[in-house]
Each structure stands twice: as structure tokens, then as C-alpha cells.
Design a protein around this motif. Structure first.
Motif, mmCIF file in Angstrom:
data_model
loop_
_atom_site.group_PDB
_atom_site.id
_atom_site.type_symbol
_atom_site.label_atom_id
_atom_site.label_comp_id
_atom_site.label_asym_id
_atom_site.label_seq_id
_atom_site.Cartn_x
_atom_site.Cartn_y
_atom_site.Cartn_z
ATOM 1 N N SER A 253 -30.393 40.494 36.934
ATOM 2 C CA SER A 253 -31.135 41.419 36.077
ATOM 3 C C SER A 253 -32.578 40.972 35.879
ATOM 4 O O SER A 253 -33.503 41.788 35.940
ATOM 5 C CB SER A 253 -30.434 41.576 34.728
ATOM 6 O OG SER A 253 -30.340 40.323 34.079
ATOM 7 N N GLU A 369 -35.777 43.592 30.195
ATOM 8 C CA GLU A 369 -34.488 42.901 30.256
ATOM 9 C C GLU A 369 -33.859 42.841 28.877
ATOM 10 O O GLU A 369 -32.673 43.069 28.697
ATOM 11 C CB GLU A 369 -34.667 41.487 30.806
ATOM 12 C CG GLU A 369 -33.348 40.713 30.866
ATOM 13 C CD GLU A 369 -33.558 39.251 31.137
ATOM 14 O OE1 GLU A 369 -32.549 38.595 31.437
ATOM 15 O OE2 GLU A 369 -34.687 38.770 31.048
ATOM 16 N N LYS A 373 -31.134 47.958 30.291
ATOM 17 C CA LYS A 373 -31.529 48.369 31.623
ATOM 18 C C LYS A 373 -31.366 49.866 31.831
ATOM 19 O O LYS A 373 -31.493 50.358 32.931
ATOM 20 C CB LYS A 373 -30.696 47.593 32.647
ATOM 21 C CG LYS A 373 -30.844 46.083 32.513
ATOM 22 C CD LYS A 373 -29.990 45.354 33.506
ATOM 23 C CE LYS A 373 -28.528 45.335 33.149
ATOM 24 N NZ LYS A 373 -28.218 44.605 31.931
ATOM 25 N N PHE A 379 -29.384 49.399 36.971
ATOM 26 C CA PHE A 379 -28.250 48.481 36.889
ATOM 27 C C PHE A 379 -27.042 49.124 36.233
ATOM 28 O O PHE A 379 -25.920 48.899 36.608
ATOM 29 C CB PHE A 379 -28.645 47.233 36.113
ATOM 30 C CG PHE A 379 -29.441 46.256 36.927
ATOM 31 C CD1 PHE A 379 -29.985 45.145 36.335
ATOM 32 C CD2 PHE A 379 -29.633 46.453 38.277
ATOM 33 C CE1 PHE A 379 -30.717 44.240 37.075
ATOM 34 C CE2 PHE A 379 -30.365 45.566 39.026
ATOM 35 C CZ PHE A 379 -30.919 44.451 38.419
ATOM 36 N N ASP A 425 -25.762 46.966 26.686
ATOM 37 C CA ASP A 425 -27.153 47.278 27.038
ATOM 38 C C ASP A 425 -27.688 48.448 26.221
ATOM 39 O O ASP A 425 -28.836 48.442 25.774
ATOM 40 C CB ASP A 425 -27.260 47.604 28.529
ATOM 41 C CG ASP A 425 -27.205 46.363 29.399
ATOM 42 O OD1 ASP A 425 -27.520 45.275 28.889
ATOM 43 O OD2 ASP A 425 -26.856 46.484 30.572
#
Length: 436
Positions: A253, A369, A373, A379, A425
Motif C-alpha cells: 500500500s 495511505e 485507499k 486497492f 479503510d
């Protein structure tokens, strides 16, 4: 182009060597002294009789089923007295005395009968049975009782090591996602099982190696696929692809932060596809070698038998009745995941993620990051694809999946892991957005 041809040639040559080496190792394992192995297996194995062939210690929970019937078969093959190591490496034989199997377990008539001259010999040539390479030397030293305790220790230690490495690499926010998968697998069941061990060690062990050395090459995934074919008894093999794939996504990542837009997403999906293809080549190629070598050595068309078995296991029929492929997916999800303890587990992990993200929202660096994402580099698109792979696997192997939920349900652990990472995320992204 020339370099690509050279690399592909190297990988295929190595895959061929894996097959030859596998045959050689199984042959050598059949040369070990069986009497000592039998005595050690016998010590502590009576617990299988007490538990019965399909012992279930929590009614209605597929995760609580000990597949002692398959463990019994594996142990019966482990204590078989070989007369021809090469041929036995193909057949993977075991003794069976019809009508005298204790509680449906063939192992104990083998262990307690000194005259096996009239016993029938069953063979199972389609699988590699590579676990014999590990079990035969293991039971020269340990008893079956020792095995159960040692297996619990090793599995617990490997889980702790994986979580420690995630913390060390700055991926602590994903620990609840990984822990949810491990809990869903039910370590209490896996720790006392031979049948469920191979895919656990391969998936978690491969992830540990990736954290330690970051060996995420196509060759690495091909070798993991080959080892899965060699060791596994068709339980939940897809996790040996999915879990390492999730690990590579998490590790890379930071490296791809400079990538933007749909091109980066396509690049990531292409990388994912390449690793999956080479895992599949390793998995299918290793299995095909067993059928080819077995057909040559035994002078029996094992390749045709395997092809027929693949057609059966991938069909949408069970015991002559039609089954739905999508219905099989829903059946497995409902049978394994829709249970109060697991729903509580998922909610608990979600609560931990929320608490950590909002607690640290003021200290999270203002980078892509740190903020998640989603919509940045694709991702999460990769992770969503990974979370869907178990569903596709169940659709393709509808017969096998519907017939053996106790074996295959852990494949959904990859969906749990990938899905929880996506949620993590999203929450971190929203927590950073609210900070502004």
C-alpha cells in the motif's frame, strides 16, 4: 518478450522438479520403520473412538465438527506396512477389515490386528497424500496425544507471530480484521485436527514469509499452489491464495501511494490476476503430475479417473438430485456465518476499529495511505475481488461444497478478512475526513 519466456520456462521447470521431488519424498517416507510409528500413533489415538467419527462439540456449528473420519483415514495410511514404496507412493494404501471397523473408524482394526493377511487394501491414488512425508517422521518421535498438543502450540504461536509482524510493519489497524478471520476458522477445532492443518499452515506461514522477506513474486505463489496440492486433502485450499494476496496488498500500500486513478487500479488488478494464475498453475500442475506419474507407475488410467472425479465434484448435483450453485453459496454462508457468536465477533471487531480510528484521528498523518485507499489507487477493488473468490469457488465446486460444509466453510475466512480490511479503510478514511 525473451526474458518472459525464460522466466516462464524456469517456473515450469521448477514445477516439474516439485512433482518429481514429491514422489521421491513419499517413496522415502514408506521406507521408515512402521512398527515404531504404529505404537506412537496408537498411544493417545483411543480418543478418536471416544469422540466418534464425526464428533461435534457444539450442535449446529459446522466449525465445531472434528473430521475424525478423515483423520482416521490419514493415520491408517500413515501406519501401513509398505511392500513396494514406489507403487505405494501412487496408491496411498491402507488396510480395512470389512464389518470390523470400530465406530466407523478403520484405524483401530489395523492397529490391534497382528494378522492383516486377510484384510482388504483400499487405495486413494487421486490425491498426493504428501502429508505422509510429515506424519511418518513425526510419529517416529511423537505419540498421537503429543501431536494434538504440539499442533495447538504451533498454530497458536504462528497466529501470534503473524499479528506481531502486522504490528511491527505499522499495520496494527488491520489486526482486528485478521483476528476475525482466525476466530471464524475456530482454532479450537483446527488445533486437534490433522485434516484442517495443511491449509492453515500454508496460508498463515506464507503470510509470515511475506512479512519477513516480502517474497511476493509469481514464483512464490506458484510454489504455494504446488504445496497446497501436495499436502491438502481438498479442504479449504483457496485460502492459501487469498490470505497471502491480502498480505501483499497491505504490504504494498505504501509503495503505490504515488499511483493515481483507474490506471493504478488496473495495474493492481493485473498483478492480482497474475499471482492467482500462477497459484492455479502450481496447484493444478502439481496435481496433474501425480495423475500422470501414477498412471505410468501403476499402469492404470488415474488421469481418466481424476478427470471423472473433477466433473463430479464440480457438478450441480448431489446424490442424483439437482442443487443450485448460488444456493450452495447461500447455504454455506447461512450455515457457517449466520450464528450469534460470529455476528457478535464481527460487531466487536467493528467496534474496535471504530474506537481505534476515531481515537487516533488527530495523530493520523495527512496522507492517502493513512486516510484509506478508497477511490485512490484501487486497492479496495482488489480486496473486494478477493472477498468474492470464495463464492466463485463454491459455485464451481458446488457438489463438493454442498456435500462437505465442514471442510470448505473456512474458505469464507478470506471473505471475512478482505471485507474487514475494506471496512477498516472506509472508517479510517471517514475519520480523517471528519477531522478536516
Amino acid at each position: 518478450m525473451r526474458q518472459q519466456v525464460v522466466e516462464i520456462t524456469k517456473r515450469m521447470t521448477l514445477l516439474f522438479l516439485c512433482g518429481v521431488t514429491g514422489m521421491l519424498l513419499i517413496c522415502l517416507s514408506y521406507m521408515l520403520p512402521v512398527d515404531r510409528i504404529r505404537n506412537h500413533v496408537k498411544s493417545g489415538a483411543d480418543i478418536l473412538l471416544q469422540e466418534t467419527a464425526m464428533y461435534q462439540y457444539a450442535d449446529g456449528y459446522v466449525s465445531a465438527i472434528l473430521d475424525n473420519s478423515t483423520d482416521d483415514l490419514m493415520l491408517a495410511k500413515t501406519v501401513y506396512q509398505s511392500g513396494d514404496p514406489l507403487l505405494d507412493a501412487v496408491w496411498a494404501p491402507n488396510y480395512a477389515i470389512p464389518g470390523q471397523d470400530a465406530g466407523g473408524l478403520i484405524l483401530f482394526e489395523t492397529l490391534n490386528n497382528n494378522d492383516l493377511s486377510k484384510a482388504q487394501i483400499d487405495v486413494y491414488p487421486i490425491y498426493w497424500h504428501g502429508y505422509l512425508v510429515l506424519l511418518k517422521p513425526l510419529f517416529l518421535i511423537l505419540t498421537y496425544a503429543d501431536f494434538r498438543i504440539l499442533n495447538q502450540i504451533l498454530e497458536f504461536g504462528l497466529m501470534l507471530l503473524l499479528l506481531f509482524l502486522m504490528q511491527k510493519r505499522g499495520l496494527s489497524r488491520y489486526i482486528p480484521a485478521c483476528a476475525a478471520m482466525l476466530a471464524f476458522w475456530n482454532p479450537a477445532t483446527m488445533g486437534v485436527s490433522l485434516q484442517y492443518a495443511a491449509c492453515f499452515y500454508l496460508s498463515i506461514g506464507a503470510s509470515v514469509l511475506l512479512f519477513r522477506k516480502q517474497r511476493d513474486s509469481l514464483l512464490f505463489f506458484m510454489l504455494i499452489g504446488a504445496l497446497t496440492s501436495f499436502l491438502d486433502f481438498l479442504t479449504y485450499p483457496l485460502v492459501t491464495l487469498c490470505v497471502p494476496l491480502i498480505t501483499t496488498i497491505l504490504l504494498k500500500s505504501a509503495e503505490r501511494l504515488s499511483c493515481r486513478g483507474i490506471s493504478a487500479a488496473r495495474s493492481g488488478i493485473g498483478d492480482l490476476f497474475g499471482k492467482a494464475v500462477w497459484w492455479g498453475i502450481g496447484y493444478a500442475g502439481m496435481w496433474a503430475q501425480k495423475w500422470i506419474y501414477g498412471s505410468i507407475v501403476s499402469k492404470r488410467n488415474i488421469l481418466a479417473e481424476a478427470s471423472a472425479k473433477i466433473a463430479e465434484r464440480s457438478s450441480a448435483e448431489e446424490s442424483g438430485e439437482k442443487i443450485s450453485r448460488s444456493g450452495t453459496v447461500l447455504y454455506l454462508v447461512k450455515y457457517s456465518m449466520m450464528k450469534k457468536p460470529y455476528l457478535i465477533l464481527f460487531l466487536l471487531c467493528l467496534g474496535i476499529i471504530l474506537w481505534v480510528s476515531f481515537r487516533n484521528r488527530k495523530t493520523v498523518p495527512d496522507t492517502k495511505e493513512a486516510s484509506g485507499k478508497i477511490g485512490k489507487n484501487g486497492f479496495d477493488v482488489e480486496l473486494i475481488i478477493i472477498s468474492l473468490l470464495p463464492m466463485l469457488w463454491f459455485c464451481f465446486t458446488a457438489n463438493h461444497s454442498h456435500m462437505h460444509p465442514r471442510l470448505v466453510y473456512r474458505t469464507l475466512g478470506a471473505s471475512v478478512y478482505a471485507g474487514m480490511v475494506v471496512i477498516t479503510d472506509l472508517i479510517f478514511y471517514l475519520s480523517k475526513k471528519n477531522r478536516r
